[in-house]
Motif scaffolding. Structure first.
Motif, mmCIF file in Angstrom:
data_model
loop_
_atom_site.group_PDB
_atom_site.id
_atom_site.type_symbol
_atom_site.label_atom_id
_atom_site.label_comp_id
_atom_site.label_asym_id
_atom_site.label_seq_id
_atom_site.Cartn_x
_atom_site.Cartn_y
_atom_site.Cartn_z
ATOM 1 N N LYS A 25 4.045 17.972 -4.560
ATOM 2 C CA LYS A 25 3.301 18.868 -5.134
ATOM 3 C C LYS A 25 2.628 20.238 -4.470
ATOM 4 O O LYS A 25 2.504 21.344 -4.934
ATOM 5 N N LEU A 26 2.877 19.989 -3.206
ATOM 6 C CA LEU A 26 2.573 21.213 -2.217
ATOM 7 C C LEU A 26 3.757 21.626 -1.622
ATOM 8 O O LEU A 26 3.310 22.763 -0.669
ATOM 9 N N GLY A 27 4.913 21.597 -1.851
ATOM 10 C CA GLY A 27 6.013 22.059 -1.404
ATOM 11 C C GLY A 27 6.350 21.420 -0.085
ATOM 12 O O GLY A 27 7.081 22.139 0.719
ATOM 13 N N ILE A 28 6.066 20.252 0.325
ATOM 14 C CA ILE A 28 6.309 19.744 1.698
ATOM 15 C C ILE A 28 7.799 19.017 1.516
ATOM 16 O O ILE A 28 7.646 18.011 0.453
ATOM 17 N N PRO A 29 8.838 19.088 2.162
ATOM 18 C CA PRO A 29 9.873 18.520 1.903
ATOM 19 C C PRO A 29 9.892 17.321 2.609
ATOM 20 O O PRO A 29 9.083 16.674 3.407
ATOM 21 N N ASP A 56 -3.638 32.513 2.965
ATOM 22 C CA ASP A 56 -4.437 31.388 3.174
ATOM 23 C C ASP A 56 -5.257 31.373 1.715
ATOM 24 O O ASP A 56 -5.530 32.228 0.987
ATOM 25 N N GLY A 57 -5.514 29.868 1.095
ATOM 26 C CA GLY A 57 -6.339 29.711 0.091
ATOM 27 C C GLY A 57 -7.648 29.834 0.114
ATOM 28 O O GLY A 57 -8.043 30.408 1.261
ATOM 29 N N LYS A 58 -8.500 29.433 -0.891
ATOM 30 C CA LYS A 58 -9.703 29.555 -0.729
ATOM 31 C C LYS A 58 -10.395 28.352 -0.182
ATOM 32 O O LYS A 58 -9.964 27.263 -0.518
ATOM 33 N N ILE A 88 -8.602 21.659 -13.834
ATOM 34 C CA ILE A 88 -8.616 22.958 -14.633
ATOM 35 C C ILE A 88 -7.230 23.927 -14.026
ATOM 36 O O ILE A 88 -7.605 25.323 -14.307
ATOM 37 N N GLY A 89 -6.375 23.504 -13.502
ATOM 38 C CA GLY A 89 -5.258 24.216 -13.266
ATOM 39 C C GLY A 89 -5.149 24.996 -11.748
ATOM 40 O O GLY A 89 -4.235 25.541 -11.633
ATOM 41 N N LYS A 90 -6.025 24.667 -10.772
ATOM 42 C CA LYS A 90 -5.857 25.191 -9.596
ATOM 43 C C LYS A 90 -5.143 24.238 -8.745
ATOM 44 O O LYS A 90 -5.360 23.056 -8.783
ATOM 45 N N ARG A 91 -4.261 24.696 -7.817
ATOM 46 C CA ARG A 91 -3.709 23.907 -6.823
ATOM 47 C C ARG A 91 -4.515 23.493 -5.784
ATOM 48 O O ARG A 91 -4.753 24.320 -4.688
ATOM 49 N N ALA A 92 -5.546 22.377 -5.722
ATOM 50 C CA ALA A 92 -6.401 22.300 -4.776
ATOM 51 C C ALA A 92 -6.035 21.019 -3.737
ATOM 52 O O ALA A 92 -5.382 20.035 -4.129
ATOM 53 N N VAL A 93 -6.502 21.123 -2.474
ATOM 54 C CA VAL A 93 -6.289 20.346 -1.499
ATOM 55 C C VAL A 93 -7.490 19.693 -0.982
ATOM 56 O O VAL A 93 -8.407 20.527 -0.718
ATOM 57 N N ILE A 94 -7.834 18.477 -0.741
ATOM 58 C CA ILE A 94 -8.959 17.915 -0.305
ATOM 59 C C ILE A 94 -8.911 17.521 1.270
ATOM 60 O O ILE A 94 -7.603 17.018 1.760
ATOM 61 N N CYS A 95 -9.599 17.901 2.125
ATOM 62 C CA CYS A 95 -9.864 17.728 3.699
ATOM 63 C C CYS A 95 -11.030 16.903 3.861
ATOM 64 O O CYS A 95 -12.085 17.449 4.035
ATOM 65 N N ALA A 287 -5.596 20.194 10.204
ATOM 66 C CA ALA A 287 -5.286 19.661 8.747
ATOM 67 C C ALA A 287 -5.904 20.743 7.960
ATOM 68 O O ALA A 287 -5.350 21.195 6.802
ATOM 69 N N THR A 288 -6.957 21.385 8.048
ATOM 70 C CA THR A 288 -7.563 22.337 7.280
ATOM 71 C C THR A 288 -6.796 23.504 7.146
ATOM 72 O O THR A 288 -6.457 24.313 6.088
ATOM 73 N N ARG A 289 -6.202 24.077 8.403
ATOM 74 C CA ARG A 289 -5.202 25.138 8.258
ATOM 75 C C ARG A 289 -4.007 25.050 7.563
ATOM 76 O O ARG A 289 -3.497 25.970 6.569
ATOM 77 N N THR A 290 -3.428 23.714 7.575
ATOM 78 C CA THR A 290 -2.499 23.326 6.751
ATOM 79 C C THR A 290 -2.576 23.268 5.318
ATOM 80 O O THR A 290 -1.629 24.006 4.565
ATOM 81 N N ALA A 291 -3.632 22.788 5.026
ATOM 82 C CA ALA A 291 -4.137 22.737 3.546
ATOM 83 C C ALA A 291 -4.283 24.175 3.076
ATOM 84 O O ALA A 291 -3.912 24.589 1.791
ATOM 85 N N LEU A 292 -5.014 25.126 3.821
ATOM 86 C CA LEU A 292 -5.267 26.267 3.378
ATOM 87 C C LEU A 292 -3.872 27.119 3.020
ATOM 88 O O LEU A 292 -3.844 28.081 2.185
ATOM 89 N N LYS A 293 -2.767 26.898 3.727
ATOM 90 C CA LYS A 293 -1.231 27.477 3.726
ATOM 91 C C LYS A 293 -0.769 26.926 2.483
ATOM 92 O O LYS A 293 0.124 27.292 1.891
ATOM 93 N N LEU A 294 -1.112 25.742 2.089
ATOM 94 C CA LEU A 294 -0.345 24.947 0.955
ATOM 95 C C LEU A 294 -1.005 24.957 -0.592
ATOM 96 O O LEU A 294 -0.391 24.749 -1.499
ATOM 97 N N GLY A 295 -2.417 25.244 -0.268
ATOM 98 C CA GLY A 295 -3.079 25.097 -1.704
ATOM 99 C C GLY A 295 -3.799 26.482 -1.888
ATOM 100 O O GLY A 295 -4.225 27.352 -1.103
ATOM 101 N N ASP A 296 -4.149 26.398 -3.210
ATOM 102 C CA ASP A 296 -5.014 27.719 -3.669
ATOM 103 C C ASP A 296 -6.557 27.433 -3.183
ATOM 104 O O ASP A 296 -7.370 28.447 -2.979
ATOM 105 N N TYR A 297 -6.905 26.331 -3.440
ATOM 106 C CA TYR A 297 -8.162 25.804 -2.762
ATOM 107 C C TYR A 297 -8.259 24.655 -1.988
ATOM 108 O O TYR A 297 -7.473 23.671 -2.391
ATOM 109 N N VAL A 298 -8.995 24.644 -0.933
ATOM 110 C CA VAL A 298 -9.139 23.960 -0.145
ATOM 111 C C VAL A 298 -10.710 23.376 -0.129
ATOM 112 O O VAL A 298 -11.681 24.127 0.119
#
Length: 559
Positions: A25-29, A56-58, A88-95, A287-298
């Protein structure tokens, strides 16, 4: 009335997806994931490094009012909001942070969310998980043993054994180990000295792992640890004992973020867990930096109330990692506001609008404080079934008078469907360009002045008092080149003051700094106030008494 299932029952009934699907879902192979079973995995350092050029995402912070025994549900809201944004259609990641075993078997319980807003597998996350805490415990205690071994074999660094500040750690509440004497038993066992144990989450190694950018930065920070002082008062570093490289080896895998999923199969990083009192109380920077690169919202959280967690998130984590949050959510409950207004716990189920209005001053203070960092705010009212319409309306009216919105959230009972309104408001704030983030104080100010700024601007204290020894120590650290470090104040989480019984929004109180500690590797100075303990004890009836394996081999009693 429908039966209310426990958190662990809800988690056990979840339909989990293979962790490779969550990564996809996040593009991680698949090759970038190191699986721990089928439902959790570590993300490889090489893949993380390859993301450096991505936008970076938000970044959204979830914080709260001062915690009460009534419970606020900050982690639950963090998870629910992440699910809501995905809904609601945002690619969000939780940290979020990894839970410590101590609270799980003590009184506080687990830390994986609750109800229908959880990260799973709940049992694994709350117990041994991927072994990160064990690795941190081992790395910390390796340094402890190398200190005593160095002294035993001749003490070439001329360490003053009376001034060794490095203790030992374990990830369990054990008050009997707070103060100990080590190396008893005669010549063969070394030189006796006073020492003690802290809980693993209070270890500087934990704080270092959560602030390090990569393995190279981790090794540098571990080498910077000050373990004590020589007879000439000069500091002794971990690198002087040649411990830093071996410690890094033990932490090699622990440094990689852990990927799991929510009940709604959305991605979550659960990584790191420093004490929110003695350290900065946030999940890892990597983890936060990785999530910001992979998601629209963290969506991430900070420990305890905003006076501790949010302030340290902004002034330590964001300052040092170059992060710029786009919005903040302050979690409040009707029950906790009534308690801040003077209602006893047993009376919280009865409507009391007047007490709620009195207690709302605590929420108002947190709203004003977060805005001092240039971050727009929205309030999440975490719904309880005992809340009345008049009480909810009173919270909304109070928050509106402070120029913000308060949104009722039912994610605990309804999952993402119950938090859509908050998710839309967060998007509005984050996309509106209102955020003008800046830390509370600049780096160059004297250390004592930084303490005074936090105490006056965030705690609304009237005065900061210190003993001469504290002031002399701060001056000495400034002369040694540590004056630019941020401050991490250790105080009670239950009050803006240092008195846990002083609820609401007290003003003019005195903050007495009784001790200061240098966390040179982590990169901050700890100012200790009140009766903060770095090794908790178990309560009269610990949760451990209710935790067991049922006949089917499943864990019961975790909550």
């Amino acid at each position: 009335m429908a039966e209310v299932r426990s958190d662990i029952e809800i988690a056990r009934a979840a339909k989990k997806k293979p962790i490779a699907e969550i990564g996809a879902k996040l593009g991680i192979p698949v090759e970038a994931l190191a699986p721990y079973g089928h439902d959790k995995a570590k993300v490889g350092a090489e893949f993380i490094a390859s993301l450096s050029g991505k936008k970076d995402g938000k970044l959204i912070l979830v914080t709260a009012i001062n915690p009460t025994p009534a419970g606020e549900g900050k982690t639950t809201t963090t998870v629910g909001l992440g699910d809501g944004l995905n809904r609601i259609g945002k690619r969000a990641v939780i940290c979020v942070r990894e839970p410590s075993l101590g609270p799980c078997f003590g009184v506080k319980g687990g830390a994986a969310g609750g109800g229908y807003a959880q990260v799973i597998p709940m049992e694994d996350i709350n117990l041994h998980f991927t072994g990160d805490f064990h690795a941190i415990t081992s790395a910390h205690n390796l340094l402890s043993t190398m200190i005593d071994n160095h002294i035993y074999w001749g003490n070439a660094e001329n360490i003053d054994t009376r001034r060794i500040s490095w203790r030992r750690v374990m990830d369990m509440n054990d008050r009997a180990l707070r103060q100990t004497v080590v190396s008893l038993g005669g010549v063969a066992n070394g030189f006796p000295r006073e020492s003690g144990f802290d809980i693993t989450v209070a270890s500087e190694v934990m704080a270092i792992l959560c602030l390090a950018a990569d393995l190279k930065d981790l090794e540098r920070r571990l080498g910077d640890i000050v373990i004590g002082y020589r007879f000439d008062r000069s500091p002794v570093f971990a690198r002087d004992l040649k411990a830093d490289k071996a410690m890094t080896v033990l932490l090699k895998d622990a440094m990689q973020p852990n990927l799991v999923q929510t009940l709604e199969n959305n991605p979550a990083f659960v990584h790191g867990g420093p004490f929110a009192n003695i350290a900065h109380g946030c999940n890892s920077v990597i983890a936060t930096r990785t999530a910001l690169k992979l998601g629209d919202y963290v969506v991430t959280e900070a420990g305890f109330g905003a006076d501790l967690g949010a302030e340290k998130f902004f002034d330590i984590k964001c300052r040092k990692a170059g992060l710029k949050p786009d919005a903040a959510v302050i979690v409040a409950t009707v029950r906790a506001l009534k308690m801040n207004g003077g209602v006893k716990k047993e009376g919280l189920g009865r409507e009391n609008v007047e007490a709620l209005k009195r207690g709302a001053a605590n929420l108002g203070r947190h709203i004003a404080n977060v805005r001092k960092f240039g971050v727009p705010v929205v309030v999440a009212i975490n719904h309880f079934t005992s809340d009345t319409e008049d009480e909810i309306a009173a919270v909304k009216d109070y928050v509106a008078r402070h120029g913000a919105d308060a949104i009722l959230c039912r994610h605990w009972a309804e999952g993402s469907a119950g938090i859509e309104e908050l998710a839309n408001k967060v998007v509005e704030l984050a996309e509106g360009g209102q955020a003008k983030f800046q830390p509370l104080y600049p780096d160059h100010l004297p250390l004592l002045e930084k303490i005074e700024i936090i105490a006056s601007k965030i705690y609304h204290a009237g005065e900061v008092t210190t003993d001469r020894g504290v002031r002399d120590q701060l001056k000495a650290w400034e002369e040694q080149g540590y004056g630019d470090l941020p401050i991490c104040i250790a105080k009670t989480q239950y009050s803006f003051s240092t008195d846990p019984a002083l609820r609401g929004a007290p003003e003019g109180h005195v903050v007495h700094v009784r001790e200061v500690r240098l966390s040179a590797g982590a990169g901050f100075v700890v100012a200790i106030t009140g009766e903060i303990m770095t090794m908790p004890g178990l309560p009269r009836v610990p949760s451990a008494e209710r935790i067991f394996l049922n006949e089917d081999g499943f864990v019961e009693g975790l909550f």
